[in-house]
Write a protein that holds these residues in place. Structure first.
Motif, mmCIF file in Angstrom:
data_model
loop_
_atom_site.group_PDB
_atom_site.id
_atom_site.type_symbol
_atom_site.label_atom_id
_atom_site.label_comp_id
_atom_site.label_asym_id
_atom_site.label_seq_id
_atom_site.Cartn_x
_atom_site.Cartn_y
_atom_site.Cartn_z
ATOM 1 N N ASP A 38 6.118 -3.454 6.799
ATOM 2 C CA ASP A 38 4.921 -4.183 7.203
ATOM 3 C C ASP A 38 3.713 -3.269 7.386
ATOM 4 N N SER A 39 3.614 -2.229 6.546
ATOM 5 C CA SER A 39 2.478 -1.319 6.623
ATOM 6 C C SER A 39 1.174 -2.062 6.355
ATOM 7 N N GLU A 40 0.146 -1.640 7.052
ATOM 8 C CA GLU A 40 -1.181 -2.204 6.806
ATOM 9 C C GLU A 40 -1.927 -1.434 5.720
ATOM 10 N N ASP A 41 -1.377 -0.287 5.287
ATOM 11 C CA ASP A 41 -1.975 0.523 4.221
ATOM 12 C C ASP A 41 -1.283 0.253 2.895
ATOM 13 N N GLU A 42 -2.037 0.411 1.830
ATOM 14 C CA GLU A 42 -1.444 0.366 0.481
ATOM 15 C C GLU A 42 -2.294 1.261 -0.414
ATOM 16 N N PHE A 43 -1.643 1.999 -1.305
ATOM 17 C CA PHE A 43 -2.397 2.861 -2.212
ATOM 18 C C PHE A 43 -1.712 2.907 -3.573
ATOM 19 N N TRP A 44 -2.501 3.342 -4.554
ATOM 20 C CA TRP A 44 -1.993 3.500 -5.920
ATOM 21 C C TRP A 44 -2.660 4.731 -6.515
ATOM 22 N N VAL A 45 -1.867 5.569 -7.156
ATOM 23 C CA VAL A 45 -2.374 6.776 -7.787
ATOM 24 C C VAL A 45 -1.868 6.845 -9.213
#
Length: 269
Positions: A38-45
């Motif tokens: 349930d992380s509030e962060d999301e990233f894509w690299v």
């Protein structure tokens, strides 16, 4: 003939990689310290792009799962980006289109960085208090690195950043900057928890020490996250967030517990 035309169209539509690319690593720590979904962060690299999205946790009071907005934003970015070469030079347009098409309830701060190998530049768009920092090796000493750029956050008021999403700010107010880039430069992209807990000077020193030790991007990101997480649990450590709270007449002591994500990426050829 139709099949040939279709293949040609798809090839032309894809972003074609040039000689420069991003060699990256990342690290994440939830506010609780316990790994969860349930992380509030999301990233894509990827080799040409870094996307960092930090959902606003207050949506949980409305029985909305905050991280769902960020996950949907990143999913749409992955869908839109490969088919539009124009987004390399103008990630602001990408942010606007993704925000417009993201129908999931919630809101977030966001940053999109693209690597333009034709002009040797990075183009960066952001809204709120998601950060980028750029370091460059010294010309006369390639074993040392210097800090050269950081964005200023966008706040309505204390602890209330500009954001995109449901009943939020219009994405067109996001900022866009273009910076010259060279092989060997180091890019850090992070959610606000890093600079809420560590002074900029502390971050710079951690990066410099890691660079001297020739650590990988993964280990650089981990070093930053672990130090910031340690401080976030310390009620006696004076932090940038405590100082900002004092300036606004708010009461907060010590570190700020928050989901923390960091991406570190070297520009390679």
């Amino acid at each position: 003939m139709k099949a040939i035309l279709l293949i040609s169209t798809l090839v032309i539509g894809f972003v074609v990689s040039g000689p420069l690319h991003l060699r990256s690593g990342h690290s994440f720590r939830p506010a609780s310290g316990i790994e969860s979904d349930d992380s509030e962060d999301e990233f894509w690299v990827d080799k040409e792009i870094i996307v960092m999205v930090d959902s606003v946790g207050g949506w949980s009071k409305e029985k909305v799962i905050p991280g769902e907005y960020a996950r949907s934003f990143v999913s749409l970015t992955k869908e839109f980006f490969p088919y539009e070469p124009k987004f390399i030079k103008n990630p602001k347009k990408l942010l606007e289109e993704v925000a417009e098409n993201n129908k999931v309830p919630g809101s977030a701060t966001a940053l999109i960085l693209t690597l333009d190998d034709l002009d040797n530049q990075v183009h960066i768009t952001f809204i709120g208090d998601t950060y980028y920092l750029i370091f460059k090796p010294l010309d006369d000493n390639p074993n040392e690195i210097e800090f050269v750029y950081k964005n200023d956050p966008m706040y309505h008021s204390f602890n209330f950043p500009f954001q995109i999403g449901t009943d939020s700010d219009h994405p067109t107010i996001s900022k866009l900057v273009s910076l010259d880039i060279d092989v060997g430069d180091l890019i850090i992209v992070t959610t606000n928890a890093l600079l809420d807990n560590l002074e900029l000077e502390e971050v710079i020193e951690i990066v410099k020490e890691a660079y001297r030790a020739k650590l990988s991007p993964q280990k650089i990101a981990s070093a930053l996250v672990e130090k910031a997480f340690e401080v976030s649990r310390n009620p006696n450590k004076r932090t940038p967030f405590e100082r900002m709270a004092e300036d606004k007449g708010e009461n907060h002591k010590g570190g700020k517990q928050d989901d923390l994500s960091v991406v570190a990426a070297f520009v390679d050829e």
